[in-house]
Design an enzyme around this catalytic site. Structure first.
Site, mmCIF file in Angstrom:
data_model
loop_
_atom_site.group_PDB
_atom_site.id
_atom_site.type_symbol
_atom_site.label_atom_id
_atom_site.label_comp_id
_atom_site.label_asym_id
_atom_site.label_seq_id
_atom_site.Cartn_x
_atom_site.Cartn_y
_atom_site.Cartn_z
ATOM 1 N NE ARG A 61 31.283 59.114 63.788
ATOM 2 C CZ ARG A 61 31.434 59.320 62.493
ATOM 3 N NH1 ARG A 61 32.635 59.374 61.977
ATOM 4 N NH2 ARG A 61 30.376 59.478 61.712
ATOM 5 C CD GLU A 98 29.836 63.628 48.867
ATOM 6 O OE1 GLU A 98 30.036 63.117 49.981
ATOM 7 O OE2 GLU A 98 30.384 63.264 47.815
#
Ligand code: AMP
Length: 174
Positions: A61, A98
């Site tokens: 993006r 994560e």
């Protein structure tokens, strides 16, 4: 631009791509010509006098917005990509997600010492992605003027992770 209005064009998608993640979807911004143009104009006004040599965009993006911004600033655009996508000689940087690790790459000849760059992505969460991008840019000797994002997830304190490198500019915070 009206930032409250901009928020109306950011769609929250719960539990994507996995349970517990509130995904901020920017496709409604792209869908609306006026909002998209207004957003790009805001970034352009912010950087137009900053003597930027390159906008460095992070896949995927960051490419969409970063390339438009580069064109508006009349400067070059440099892609930072996921492994194995860039065809010529690259350097790589690993970083932590994560869960697990990931890697980013940049073409070795993309930047040179002293180039002034803005690093662009749509969103900053914990900041690992932008930090890895910054490491690549710095390995090539370029200077990071600022990190630019549309969205900042403030609670995750990504800004803290970047503060020893450069300022963070974000338009909307959650
Ligand atoms: P981070 O490295 O944690 O700052 O993650 C930033 C990268 O992951 C950016 O490329 C974002 O597009 C993507 N990302 C992370 N969290 C989200 C989220 N909640 N919504 C949309 N994109 C996200």
């Amino acid at each position: 631009m009206n930032l409250q209005n901009l928020k109306k064009h950011i769609r929250n998608v719960p539990d994507f791509p996995e349970p517990g993640i509130q995904f901020k979807d920017i496709t409604p911004i792209l869908q609306n010509a006026e909002v998209f143009q207004d957003l790009m104009q805001t970034f352009y006004e912010h950087y137009k006098n900053a003597h930027i040599d390159y906008v460095v965009g992070i896949e995927a993006r960051g490419f969409i917005f970063g390339a438009v911004l580069a064109s508006m600033l009349k400067c070059g655009f440099i892609p930072i990509r996921k492994p194995g996508k860039l065809p010529a000689e690259t350097i790589a940087q690993e970083y932590e997600l994560e869960y697990g690790n990931n890697k980013l790459e940049i073409h070795k000849d993309a930047l040179k010492k002293g180039d002034r760059v803005v690093i662009f992505d749509d969103l900053i969460a914990i900041g690992g992605t932008s930090r890895a991008a910054a490491d690549l840019v710095r390995k090539l000797g370029a200077e990071i003027v600022e990190f630019a994002f549309i969205i900042e997830l403030s609670e995750l304190k990504g800004r803290e992770k970047l503060k020893d490198i450069a300022e963070v500019y974000s338009l909307v915070q959650y």
